[in-house]
Design an enzyme around this catalytic site. Structure first.
Site, PDB file in Angstrom:
ATOM      1  N   TYR A  53       1.046  -1.580  -0.304  1.00 21.58           N
ATOM      2  CA  TYR A  53       0.220  -0.299   0.259  1.00 21.58           C
ATOM      3  C   TYR A  53       0.329   1.691   0.051  1.00 21.58           C
ATOM      4  O   TYR A  53       1.744   1.143   0.762  1.00 21.58           O
ATOM      5  CB  TYR A  53      -0.684   0.224   0.861  1.00 21.58           C
ATOM      6  CG  TYR A  53      -2.105  -1.194   1.353  1.00 21.58           C
ATOM      7  CD1 TYR A  53      -2.528  -1.647   0.075  1.00 21.58           C
ATOM      8  CD2 TYR A  53      -3.267  -1.181   2.574  1.00 21.58           C
ATOM      9  CE1 TYR A  53      -3.052  -2.765   0.000  1.00 21.58           C
ATOM     10  CE2 TYR A  53      -3.378  -1.859   2.212  1.00 21.58           C
ATOM     11  CZ  TYR A  53      -4.325  -3.321   1.464  1.00 21.58           C
ATOM     12  OH  TYR A  53      -5.277  -4.381   1.469  1.00 21.58           O
ATOM     13  N   PRO A 211     -15.790  -2.796   2.098  1.00 14.50           N
ATOM     14  CA  PRO A 211     -16.629  -3.140   2.897  1.00 14.50           C
ATOM     15  C   PRO A 211     -17.877  -1.826   1.985  1.00 14.50           C
ATOM     16  O   PRO A 211     -18.937  -1.682   2.513  1.00 14.50           O
ATOM     17  CB  PRO A 211     -16.415  -2.594   4.440  1.00 14.50           C
ATOM     18  CG  PRO A 211     -15.065  -2.063   4.642  1.00 14.50           C
ATOM     19  CD  PRO A 211     -14.406  -2.381   2.962  1.00 14.50           C
ATOM     20  N   GLY A 215     -16.367   3.040  -2.331  1.00 12.31           N
ATOM     21  CA  GLY A 215     -17.684   4.526  -2.186  1.00 12.31           C
ATOM     22  C   GLY A 215     -18.240   4.388  -2.520  1.00 12.31           C
ATOM     23  O   GLY A 215     -19.428   5.435  -2.176  1.00 12.31           O
ATOM     24  N   GLY A 219     -22.931   6.663  -2.046  1.00 11.75           N
ATOM     25  CA  GLY A 219     -23.423   7.013  -2.679  1.00 11.75           C
ATOM     26  C   GLY A 219     -23.263   8.432  -3.352  1.00 11.75           C
ATOM     27  O   GLY A 219     -23.811   9.001  -4.512  1.00 11.75           O
ATOM     28  N   LYS A 220     -22.166   8.564  -3.574  1.00 11.97           N
ATOM     29  CA  LYS A 220     -21.051   9.926  -3.896  1.00 11.97           C
ATOM     30  C   LYS A 220     -20.943   9.419  -5.361  1.00 11.97           C
ATOM     31  O   LYS A 220     -20.771  10.110  -6.225  1.00 11.97           O
ATOM     32  CB  LYS A 220     -19.598   9.661  -3.257  1.00 11.97           C
ATOM     33  CG  LYS A 220     -18.766   8.745  -4.014  1.00 11.97           C
ATOM     34  CD  LYS A 220     -16.818   8.794  -2.866  1.00 11.97           C
ATOM     35  CE  LYS A 220     -17.392   8.723  -1.992  1.00 11.97           C
ATOM     36  NZ  LYS A 220     -15.292   9.190  -1.130  1.00 11.97           N
TER      37      LYS A 220
HETATM   38  P1  NAP Z   1     -13.860   0.906   1.075  1.00 10.80           P
HETATM   39  O1  NAP Z   1     -13.204   0.889   2.452  1.00 10.80           O
HETATM   40  O2  NAP Z   1     -14.675   0.319   0.689  1.00 10.80           O
HETATM   41  O3  NAP Z   1     -14.011   2.706   0.241  1.00 10.80           O
HETATM   42  C1  NAP Z   1     -12.899   3.330   1.033  1.00 10.80           C
HETATM   43  C2  NAP Z   1     -13.099   4.671   0.478  1.00 10.80           C
HETATM   44  O4  NAP Z   1     -14.711   5.022   0.653  1.00 10.80           O
HETATM   45  C3  NAP Z   1     -12.502   5.966   1.297  1.00 10.80           C
HETATM   46  O5  NAP Z   1     -11.459   5.638  -0.269  1.00 10.80           O
HETATM   47  C4  NAP Z   1     -13.312   7.310   0.509  1.00 10.80           C
HETATM   48  O6  NAP Z   1     -13.347   8.175  -0.341  1.00 10.80           O
HETATM   49  C5  NAP Z   1     -14.787   6.662   0.666  1.00 10.80           C
HETATM   50  N1  NAP Z   1     -14.622   6.635   2.488  1.00 10.80           N
HETATM   51  C6  NAP Z   1     -14.874   6.126   3.332  1.00 10.80           C
HETATM   52  N2  NAP Z   1     -16.117   6.585   4.471  1.00 10.80           N
HETATM   53  C7  NAP Z   1     -16.548   7.608   3.832  1.00 10.80           C
HETATM   54  C8  NAP Z   1     -17.848   8.605   4.344  1.00 10.80           C
HETATM   55  N3  NAP Z   1     -18.163   8.036   5.520  1.00 10.80           N
HETATM   56  N4  NAP Z   1     -18.050   9.959   3.326  1.00 10.80           N
HETATM   57  C9  NAP Z   1     -17.751   9.644   2.100  1.00 10.80           C
HETATM   58  N5  NAP Z   1     -16.791   8.856   1.629  1.00 10.80           N
HETATM   59  C10 NAP Z   1     -16.619   7.951   2.314  1.00 10.80           C
HETATM   60  O7  NAP Z   1     -12.634   0.165   0.343  1.00 10.80           O
HETATM   61  P2  NAP Z   1     -10.971  -0.262   0.616  1.00 10.80           P
HETATM   62  O8  NAP Z   1     -10.186   0.874   0.810  1.00 10.80           O
HETATM   63  O9  NAP Z   1     -10.683  -0.020  -1.026  1.00 10.80           O
HETATM   64  O10 NAP Z   1     -10.561  -1.355   0.811  1.00 10.80           O
HETATM   65  C11 NAP Z   1     -10.965  -0.994   2.768  1.00 10.80           C
HETATM   66  C12 NAP Z   1      -9.845  -1.619   2.965  1.00 10.80           C
HETATM   67  O11 NAP Z   1      -9.787  -2.840   2.991  1.00 10.80           O
HETATM   68  C13 NAP Z   1      -8.097  -0.956   2.937  1.00 10.80           C
HETATM   69  O12 NAP Z   1      -7.959   0.170   2.930  1.00 10.80           O
HETATM   70  C14 NAP Z   1      -7.690  -2.130   2.857  1.00 10.80           C
HETATM   71  O13 NAP Z   1      -7.141  -2.278   4.359  1.00 10.80           O
HETATM   72  C15 NAP Z   1      -8.349  -3.514   2.530  1.00 10.80           C
HETATM   73  N6  NAP Z   1      -8.129  -4.180   1.202  1.00 10.80           N
HETATM   74  C16 NAP Z   1      -7.504  -5.030   0.928  1.00 10.80           C
HETATM   75  C17 NAP Z   1      -7.572  -5.858   0.333  1.00 10.80           C
HETATM   76  C18 NAP Z   1      -7.023  -7.551  -0.034  1.00 10.80           C
HETATM   77  O14 NAP Z   1      -6.753  -7.730  -1.439  1.00 10.80           O
HETATM   78  N7  NAP Z   1      -6.962  -8.009   0.910  1.00 10.80           N
HETATM   79  C19 NAP Z   1      -8.231  -5.058  -1.054  1.00 10.80           C
HETATM   80  C20 NAP Z   1      -9.038  -3.850  -1.563  1.00 10.80           C
HETATM   81  C21 NAP Z   1      -8.773  -3.049  -0.425  1.00 10.80           C
HETATM   82  P3  NAP Z   1     -12.676   9.087  -1.036  1.00 10.80           P
HETATM   83  O15 NAP Z   1     -11.080   8.147  -1.657  1.00 10.80           O
HETATM   84  O16 NAP Z   1     -13.330   8.523  -2.711  1.00 10.80           O
HETATM   85  O17 NAP Z   1     -12.795   9.578   0.033  1.00 10.80           O
END
Ligand code: NAP
Length: 319
Positions: A53, A211, A215, A219-220
């Site tokens: 990362y 999860p 994003g 709803g964005k």
């Molecule tokens: P996510 O948690 O589904 O979405 C993250 C994005 O959602 C953020 O970048 C942000 O977008 C937005 N967000 C979060 N809270 C918000 C709120 N309250 N209001 C508005 N927007 C919000 O996706 P992810 O970051 O890909 O996954 C979460 C974590 O899972 C990662 O950080 C990582 O640790 C892990 N992960 C693991 C794998 C694996 O292969 N094991 C793969 C993917 C992810 P903006 O950037 O637009 O602000």
């Protein structure tokens, strides 16, 4: 903030954790420090990062810098073994794998970047099926015996591979996986058929990744409209990665969920997080955040109420 056991272990993780793949990309070291300081104040103790990362381990470096003065307050989970483009990772002189040689190399590099002498949960980021499970599980067990790692987990594993690994560990009396990190959200429920029941049988806690569907479940993003300024998919809503989330099928489900959330007068993102927390085996929801405001918003999800009837409706809308 309530804590839950991660799988069958005694490790206590906060219901809301922090995904760290924005650290070193959207968030610089100062923003990372501010977000993690705010998290501690909100009684959040769980961080998920990985050696890729931020590019070349920068997320681990930022997490290390931000947690070193409070190390004992944090549960730090990191990962090794994700594919990188050979020669592009300045921190890695070896091809990612799950061999003993690679694991011994990778753990030292992560410990150094994290500025710590132990990792709470060390996860195999992607499976390397060509490496015998005996070798991987034995190498990980040695890290636990040496005190460099407290617990181990897997990510992106197929069910057979996770079960095989667990059985190898059981037969040798060595450390078993306590967690699995698959994609899991209201728009991606594939794990429910096989993976989730296997985790239940083997006492493995689930750490759903993406999860909020990157994003989408806030709803964005709206079908046919440009992504909002500053959002993850601002540059492109049509790249391969973006269309994993932003596609016709998902927008259709999103519309139904948005209507339901509106009727219930709750935020869609809160619904998405709370629903995950109500699923079997889910231990912590590690949404990635890019600001303190997003974190403060996400923690509100733990307090919303969803009835049995709501769960039935949500099931219908998303299955
Ligand atoms: P996510 O948690 O589904 O979405 C993250 C994005 O959602 C953020 O970048 C942000 O977008 C937005 N967000 C979060 N809270 C918000 C709120 N309250 N209001 C508005 N927007 C919000 O996706 P992810 O970051 O890909 O996954 C979460 C974590 O899972 C990662 O950080 C990582 O640790 C892990 N992960 C693991 C794998 C694996 O292969 N094991 C793969 C993917 C992810 P903006 O950037 O637009 O602000």
């Amino acid at each position: 903030m309530k804590k839950r056991s991660l799988g069958n272990s005694n490790l206590q993780v906060s219901e809301i954790g922090i995904g760290s793949n924005n650290f070193g990309r959207k968030c610089d070291i100062k923003q990372t420090q501010e977000i993690l300081d705010a998290a501690l104040e909100l009684d959040i103790n769980t961080i998920d990062t990985a050696d890729i990362y931020g590019g070349g381990g920068v997320s681990e470096e930022y997490v290390g810098a931000a947690t070193k003065n409070n190390r004992d307050k944090w549960v730090i989970m990191t990962k090794f073994g994700a594919p990188t483009i050979p020669g592009t990772d300045p921190h890695s002189s070896m091809e990612p794998s799950a061999t003993k040689e690679y694991i011994d190399f990778a753990v030292e590099a992560s410990l150094k970047r994290l500025q710590t002498n132990y990792i709470d949960v060390y996860q195999v980021h992607f499976p390397h099926e060509e490496v015998p499970s005996e070798e991987t599980m034995s190498a990980l067990n040695e890290l636990i015996v040496s005190g460099k790692v407290r617990y181990i987990g897997c990510s992106n594993y197929k069910v057979w591979h996770m079960v095989e690994s667990q059985n190898v560990a059981i037969s040798k009396g060595s450390a078993q996986f306590i967690s699995s990190q698959p994609p899991y959200s209201l728009i991606d429920r594939r794990i429910e058929k096989e993976h989730l029941p296997a985790c239940e049988r083997y006492g493995i806690g689930i750490i759903p990744y993406s999860p909020l569907a990157s994003g989408l479940l806030t709803g964005k993003y709206q079908k046919g409209k440009p992504a909002p300024k500053g959002s993850r998919f601002e540059e492109s809503t049509t790249s391969g990665y973006a269309t994993r989330f932003l596609n016709d099928r998902n927008f259709e489900i999103l519309n139904k969920l948005e209507k339901f959330a509106q009727e219930k007068d709750i935020k869609l993102s809160h619904l998405a997080i709370k629903w995950l927390l109500m699923q079997k085996q889910v231990s912590t929801v590690i949404a990635g955040v890019t600001s303190i405001e997003q974190l403060q918003d996400n923690i509100k999800a733990v307090n919303i109420e969803l009835s049995e009837e709501d769960l039935v409706t949500i099931n219908e809308l998303t299955k």
